[in-house]
Design a protein around this motif. Structure first.
Motif, mmCIF file in Angstrom:
data_model
loop_
_atom_site.group_PDB
_atom_site.id
_atom_site.type_symbol
_atom_site.label_atom_id
_atom_site.label_comp_id
_atom_site.label_asym_id
_atom_site.label_seq_id
_atom_site.Cartn_x
_atom_site.Cartn_y
_atom_site.Cartn_z
ATOM 1 N N PHE A 1 0.835 -1.623 0.278
ATOM 2 C CA PHE A 1 0.156 -0.042 -0.013
ATOM 3 C C PHE A 1 1.107 1.021 -0.102
ATOM 4 O O PHE A 1 1.764 2.132 1.429
ATOM 5 C CB PHE A 1 -1.111 0.158 1.210
ATOM 6 C CG PHE A 1 -2.238 -0.968 1.603
ATOM 7 C CD1 PHE A 1 -3.146 -0.872 1.059
ATOM 8 C CD2 PHE A 1 -1.697 -2.378 1.778
ATOM 9 C CE1 PHE A 1 -4.287 -1.950 1.405
ATOM 10 C CE2 PHE A 1 -2.451 -3.119 2.400
ATOM 11 C CZ PHE A 1 -3.814 -3.097 1.376
ATOM 12 N N PHE A 2 0.960 1.854 -1.191
ATOM 13 C CA PHE A 2 1.591 3.127 -1.005
ATOM 14 C C PHE A 2 0.758 4.430 -1.295
ATOM 15 O O PHE A 2 -0.170 4.497 -2.368
ATOM 16 C CB PHE A 2 2.675 2.933 -2.224
ATOM 17 C CG PHE A 2 3.373 1.544 -2.200
ATOM 18 C CD1 PHE A 2 4.992 1.906 -1.180
ATOM 19 C CD2 PHE A 2 4.391 0.699 -3.023
ATOM 20 C CE1 PHE A 2 5.840 1.101 -0.946
ATOM 21 C CE2 PHE A 2 4.476 -0.171 -2.666
ATOM 22 C CZ PHE A 2 5.641 -0.062 -1.988
ATOM 23 N N GLY A 3 1.018 5.169 -0.687
ATOM 24 C CA GLY A 3 0.477 6.416 -0.665
ATOM 25 C C GLY A 3 -1.226 6.805 -0.953
ATOM 26 O O GLY A 3 -1.476 7.620 -1.791
ATOM 27 N N ASN A 4 -1.613 6.338 -0.474
ATOM 28 C CA ASN A 4 -2.897 5.919 -0.123
ATOM 29 C C ASN A 4 -3.528 7.152 0.499
ATOM 30 O O ASN A 4 -3.206 7.883 1.663
ATOM 31 C CB ASN A 4 -3.869 4.911 -0.105
ATOM 32 C CG ASN A 4 -3.698 3.629 -1.155
ATOM 33 O OD1 ASN A 4 -4.152 3.687 -2.422
ATOM 34 N ND2 ASN A 4 -2.523 2.299 -0.702
ATOM 35 N N SER A 5 -5.118 7.667 0.477
ATOM 36 C CA SER A 5 -5.272 8.751 1.083
ATOM 37 C C SER A 5 -6.837 9.232 1.062
ATOM 38 O O SER A 5 -7.727 8.300 0.168
ATOM 39 C CB SER A 5 -4.934 10.127 0.661
ATOM 40 O OG SER A 5 -5.217 10.446 -0.469
ATOM 41 N N ALA A 6 -6.663 9.624 2.787
ATOM 42 C CA ALA A 6 -7.777 10.088 3.509
ATOM 43 C C ALA A 6 -8.130 11.140 3.060
ATOM 44 O O ALA A 6 -7.879 11.934 4.306
ATOM 45 C CB ALA A 6 -8.805 9.217 4.129
ATOM 46 N N LEU A 7 -9.236 11.698 2.290
ATOM 47 C CA LEU A 7 -8.807 13.313 2.444
ATOM 48 C C LEU A 7 -10.625 14.217 2.909
ATOM 49 O O LEU A 7 -11.472 13.028 3.356
ATOM 50 C CB LEU A 7 -8.734 13.743 1.423
ATOM 51 C CG LEU A 7 -7.658 13.228 0.609
ATOM 52 C CD1 LEU A 7 -7.665 13.778 -1.455
ATOM 53 C CD2 LEU A 7 -6.526 13.599 1.426
ATOM 54 N N GLY A 8 -9.852 15.268 3.054
ATOM 55 C CA GLY A 8 -11.673 15.714 3.782
ATOM 56 C C GLY A 8 -11.445 15.867 5.716
ATOM 57 O O GLY A 8 -10.678 15.189 5.673
ATOM 58 N N SER A 9 -12.927 16.314 5.869
ATOM 59 C CA SER A 9 -13.281 15.951 7.491
ATOM 60 C C SER A 9 -13.261 15.304 7.956
ATOM 61 O O SER A 9 -13.936 14.234 6.810
ATOM 62 C CB SER A 9 -14.190 17.559 7.864
ATOM 63 O OG SER A 9 -15.624 17.402 7.200
ATOM 64 N N SER A 10 -13.051 14.696 9.115
ATOM 65 C CA SER A 10 -13.504 13.499 9.597
ATOM 66 C C SER A 10 -13.364 11.948 8.549
ATOM 67 O O SER A 10 -13.577 11.043 8.300
ATOM 68 C CB SER A 10 -14.761 13.461 9.531
ATOM 69 O OG SER A 10 -15.202 13.907 10.942
ATOM 70 N N ALA A 11 -11.644 11.960 8.715
ATOM 71 C CA ALA A 11 -11.549 11.518 7.315
ATOM 72 C C ALA A 11 -10.302 10.514 8.508
ATOM 73 O O ALA A 11 -9.615 10.613 8.991
ATOM 74 C CB ALA A 11 -10.444 12.176 6.477
ATOM 75 N N LEU A 12 -10.941 8.835 7.651
ATOM 76 C CA LEU A 12 -10.220 7.579 8.839
ATOM 77 C C LEU A 12 -9.542 6.922 7.866
ATOM 78 O O LEU A 12 -10.483 6.038 6.501
ATOM 79 C CB LEU A 12 -11.665 7.206 9.503
ATOM 80 C CG LEU A 12 -11.773 8.055 10.278
ATOM 81 C CD1 LEU A 12 -13.342 7.358 10.824
ATOM 82 C CD2 LEU A 12 -11.435 8.977 11.885
#
Length: 320
Positions: free
Chosen positions: A74-85
């Motif tokens: 898992f490389f460079g994945n993201s959860a964006l914005g407020s309340s990101a988990l």
């Protein structure tokens, strides 16, 4: 990819630059599903949080589902914005996940769980996994964060993960709302002893080059295999029980050639060969100049040795 009430087996696939409006940038698992992912790579997938909270930049598991993920990266994945988990993996609502010999590098969450977030009575088993350079924007863990969930971590490396407090123990493994983490035989950055468990240690694992040739964490050239002098390398007395990968062979296709590499499921290690973390040393392999299947018997005949005697230098999570 959406998996609902199914049990697919996904082998040797790449999930790259996929986007989810709110959740599940790469894979959405729900409704009592039980998928298996092996030798897959999840790179730069994102949960965008466009109309609410985001979760599971690469993989989102919910509703009493159970995912098995072996020898994946898992490389460079993201959860964006407020309340990101859960920048890479999010687990919720009585679900379960098994992660073995996986690598997490440079995954990010703008709230908690830069790499993995588990909540709502979910559970997980992590063995021989490496977490490096993952980040969370608040005080939650950049590595693995649990909220009202249980998870065991054995023979894992959690090093260089960060949150708003910096690179501290709480940025490697975080717990809130009655969560329980069983951590044993693992290398944890900033270890204070508060995690408890057996034979955990806080010594630099000595990766070869954790941010790779481009000097950017979370890209596919991150070299998270171990230097020979690493306290986590095979032969270390710090390792606990063996992680048994489910795949008997690692297969890679390179310009019409097939390489077969045995894993520990086929060739049990000798005493002292177990490593802490997902040791990714490149090793010798048999190259077959054909796209036709090759039997295991022929493979060992080429090695010039029987299965019981053949012990090439291998690592359970190696991906070319």
């Amino acid at each position: 990819m959406v998996c609902s009430a199914g049990a697919p087996k996904v082998f040797n696939c790449a999930f790259r630059k996929n986007r989810g409006q709110n959740v599940a940038g790469g894979v959405y698992v729900l409704d009592n599903s039980n998928p298996t992912f092996e030798l897959c790579r999840f790179t730069m997938n994102s949960a965008l949080g466009q109309t609410g909270g985001s979760a599971g930049g690469a993989v989102y598991v919910r509703n009493s589902s159970g995912a098995v993920i072996n020898s994946c990266e898992f490389f460079g994945n993201s959860a964006l914005g407020s309340s990101a988990l859960g920048g890479a993996v999010y687990l919720t609502i009585n679900s379960n996940i098994t992660l073995s010999s996986c690598v997490f590098s440079g995954n990010t969450s703008q709230t908690r769980g830069g790499a993995v977030y588990a909540s709502s009575l979910s559970s997980g088993q992590l063995s021989n996994c490496t977490f490096s350079g993952n980040t969370a924007a608040d005080t939650g863990a950049g590595g693995v964060h649990l909220s009202n969930a249980r998870m065991s971590l054995t023979n894992c490396i959690l090093w260089g993960n960060s949150n708003s407090n910096g690179v501290v123990e709480g940025a490697q493994i975080g717990k809130t709302s009655g969560a329980i983490a069983y951590v044993n035989y693992s290398c944890v950055h900033g270890l204070t002893g508060a995690l408890g468990g057996l034979k955990n240690f806080g010594v630099n694992p000595l990766f070869v080059d954790s941010n790779g040739a481009d000097n950017i964490v979370g890209t596919e050239d991150d070299e998270l295999h171990l230097q020979l002098a690493s306290p986590c390398a095979r032969g270390s007395t710090r390792a606990g029980p063996e992680c048994r990968c489910s795949s008997p062979l690692i297969v890679e296709r390179v310009f019409s050639r097939i390489r077969f590499r045995p894993t520990r499921a086929l060739l049990p290690p000798r005493n002292g060969e177990i490593a802490v973390g997902a040791d990714r040393h490149r090793t010798r392999s048999i190259v077959v100049r054909s796209l036709l299947p090759v039997s295991i018997k022929r493979y060992f005949r080429q090695l010039g040795s029987s299965a019981g005697a053949a012990r090439p230098e291998i690592a359970g999570s190696e991906l070319a």
